[in-house]
Design an enzyme around this catalytic site. Sequence first.
Site, short mmCIF file in Angstrom:
data_model
loop_
_atom_site.label_atom_id
_atom_site.label_comp_id
_atom_site.label_asym_id
_atom_site.label_seq_id
_atom_site.Cartn_x
_atom_site.Cartn_y
_atom_site.Cartn_z
N SER A 164 15.13 32.73 17.19
CA SER A 164 14.50 31.72 18.04
C SER A 164 15.57 30.90 18.74
O SER A 164 16.40 30.25 18.08
CB SER A 164 13.62 30.80 17.21
OG SER A 164 13.28 29.67 17.98
N HIS B 170 13.16 35.24 20.57
CA HIS B 170 11.93 34.46 20.41
C HIS B 170 12.05 33.18 21.22
O HIS B 170 12.97 32.37 21.00
CB HIS B 170 11.76 34.16 18.92
CG HIS B 170 10.49 33.48 18.56
ND1 HIS B 170 9.31 34.16 18.32
CD2 HIS B 170 10.21 32.17 18.35
CE1 HIS B 170 8.37 33.29 17.99
NE2 HIS B 170 8.89 32.07 18.00
N ASP C 55 10.21 29.77 22.31
CA ASP C 55 9.15 28.85 21.92
C ASP C 55 8.77 27.95 23.09
O ASP C 55 9.53 27.07 23.47
CB ASP C 55 9.62 27.99 20.74
CG ASP C 55 9.72 28.79 19.45
OD1 ASP C 55 8.71 29.39 19.05
OD2 ASP C 55 10.82 28.83 18.86
N MET D 121 6.47 25.04 24.31
CA MET D 121 5.66 23.93 23.75
C MET D 121 5.30 22.97 24.87
O MET D 121 6.16 22.62 25.69
CB MET D 121 6.47 23.18 22.69
CG MET D 121 6.98 24.06 21.55
SD MET D 121 7.75 23.05 20.28
CE MET D 121 8.53 24.32 19.26
N HIS E 213 6.41 32.80 22.33
CA HIS E 213 5.47 32.16 21.40
C HIS E 213 4.95 30.92 22.10
O HIS E 213 5.69 29.94 22.25
CB HIS E 213 6.22 31.83 20.10
CG HIS E 213 5.40 31.08 19.12
ND1 HIS E 213 5.96 30.45 18.02
CD2 HIS E 213 4.06 30.86 19.02
CE1 HIS E 213 5.01 29.87 17.31
NE2 HIS E 213 3.85 30.10 17.89
N MET F 245 3.00 27.75 22.28
CA MET F 245 2.34 26.67 21.54
C MET F 245 1.81 25.70 22.58
O MET F 245 2.34 24.61 22.78
CB MET F 245 3.36 26.01 20.59
CG MET F 245 3.63 26.89 19.38
SD MET F 245 5.18 26.46 18.56
CE MET F 245 6.32 27.41 19.58
N MET G 240 2.37 31.44 11.04
CA MET G 240 3.34 30.35 10.99
C MET G 240 3.60 29.98 9.53
O MET G 240 2.66 29.77 8.76
CB MET G 240 2.82 29.12 11.74
CG MET G 240 2.73 29.26 13.24
SD MET G 240 4.28 29.68 14.05
CE MET G 240 5.33 28.31 13.58
N GLY H 7 6.02 23.28 16.00
CA GLY H 7 6.47 22.12 16.77
C GLY H 7 7.97 21.88 16.72
O GLY H 7 8.54 21.41 17.69
N PHE H 8 8.57 22.24 15.60
CA PHE H 8 10.00 21.93 15.46
C PHE H 8 10.72 23.02 14.67
O PHE H 8 10.12 23.61 13.76
CB PHE H 8 10.18 20.58 14.74
CG PHE H 8 9.52 19.46 15.47
CD1 PHE H 8 10.17 18.81 16.51
CD2 PHE H 8 8.22 19.07 15.15
CE1 PHE H 8 9.54 17.79 17.22
CE2 PHE H 8 7.58 18.06 15.85
CZ PHE H 8 8.24 17.41 16.89
N GLY H 9 11.98 23.22 14.99
CA GLY H 9 12.83 24.09 14.19
C GLY H 9 13.36 23.32 12.98
O GLY H 9 13.21 22.10 12.88
N GLY H 10 13.96 24.05 12.07
CA GLY H 10 14.66 23.43 10.95
C GLY H 10 13.79 22.93 9.82
O GLY H 10 14.27 22.18 8.96
N ASP I 82 7.13 33.07 11.09
CA ASP I 82 7.95 32.18 11.90
C ASP I 82 7.99 30.80 11.24
O ASP I 82 6.94 30.17 11.07
CB ASP I 82 7.33 32.09 13.30
CG ASP I 82 8.08 31.17 14.24
OD1 ASP I 82 9.18 30.70 13.90
OD2 ASP I 82 7.54 30.92 15.34
N GLY I 83 9.19 30.38 10.86
CA GLY I 83 9.37 29.04 10.32
C GLY I 83 10.07 29.08 8.97
O GLY I 83 9.57 29.66 8.02
N GLY I 84 11.27 28.52 8.93
CA GLY I 84 12.00 28.41 7.66
C GLY I 84 12.50 29.73 7.12
O GLY I 84 12.73 29.85 5.91
N GLY J 116 15.34 30.71 13.50
CA GLY J 116 15.97 29.82 14.47
C GLY J 116 17.23 29.19 13.91
O GLY J 116 18.35 29.65 14.18
N SER J 117 17.06 28.17 13.09
CA SER J 117 18.24 27.42 12.61
C SER J 117 19.15 28.27 11.74
O SER J 117 20.36 28.08 11.75
CB SER J 117 17.81 26.15 11.88
OG SER J 117 16.79 26.42 10.97
C1 DX5 Z 1 8.48 26.25 15.37
C2 DX5 Z 1 8.88 27.46 16.16
C3 DX5 Z 1 9.86 28.33 15.49
C4 DX5 Z 1 11.18 27.69 15.21
C5 DX5 Z 1 11.70 28.29 13.97
O1 DX5 Z 1 7.33 25.70 15.90
O2 DX5 Z 1 7.74 28.25 16.46
O3 DX5 Z 1 10.04 29.55 16.21
O4 DX5 Z 1 12.14 27.85 16.20
O5 DX5 Z 1 12.84 27.61 13.62
P1 DX5 Z 1 13.42 27.70 12.14
O6 DX5 Z 1 13.78 29.13 11.90
O7 DX5 Z 1 14.57 26.78 12.17
O8 DX5 Z 1 12.30 27.26 11.20
ZN ZN Z 2 8.09 30.28 17.27
#
Ligand code: DX5
Ligand code: ZN
Length: 220
Positions: free
Chosen positions: A8, A32, A34, A36, A65, A67, A136, A141-144, A173-175, A195-196
């Site tokens: 991501s 990927h 995102d 938003m 993706h 959102m 999900m 909404g947010f990475g990390g 997707d996520g964490g 992502g992170s």
């Molecule tokens: C969150 C995004 C993810 C995000 C994942 O809403 O859809 O794609 O970038 O980031 P990490 O891998 O850091 O959870």
């Molecule tokens: Zn995503």
Amino acid sequence: MSVQISPSILSSDFGQLAAECERVAGAADWLHVDVMDNHFVPNLTLGLPVVEALLKSVSTPIDCHLMIEDPDRWAPEYAEAGAGSVTFHVEAAHAPIRLARALRSAGARAGMALKPATAIEPYADMLSELDMVLLMTVEPGFGGQSFLDVVVPKIARTRELLGPDSDVWLQVDGGIDDTTVEIAAEAGANVFVAGSSVYGAADPIAAINNIRAAAIAAGG
Ligand code: DX5
Ligand code: ZN
């Protein structure tokens, strides 16, 4: 079931976006992206003009993706622009079957995303309309954020509904990192957004390779 990794770019340096995309070229199966809109989720990122620019300058296929609210209105434009995969949120879609068909007829793979607390069962009969289900594993909404273990049983139930060798991919997707990917792969996911854990690593390519190896070892 083939394992795919979709880094991501949400956690990349937006000031150098095209270069950041190229940093993972060759190792990533998808990029990927995102999108938003600050309505469906409380964050604002980028939209169609930036995706169009990336499609011109980036070699890896793009996994959008969305959102956003009213994907029925906006998502087909991402497919028409050339995104290889376009995923809308079922919570926001007015007519998910019609929308999935519109995405496919515009030439994209059709993906449908579910937030952590949205059940898969009501959609069991429409899975054949899709090329990918995105579960999900954080609130969008947010990475990390940290991987939500509470979603793991839903990953397993979705894999059961799809069957072991389904053409419909199961993305999480996520964490996701090289530890949580094992849990998700064991439960039946085969496409992993990170992502992170990729863009926060000193060597993003090594991070992708580690996540892929962990997923394969866990039976993905
Ligand atoms: C969150 C995004 C993810 C995000 C994942 O809403 O859809 O794609 O970038 O980031 P990490 O891998 O850091 O959870
Ligand atoms: Zn995503």
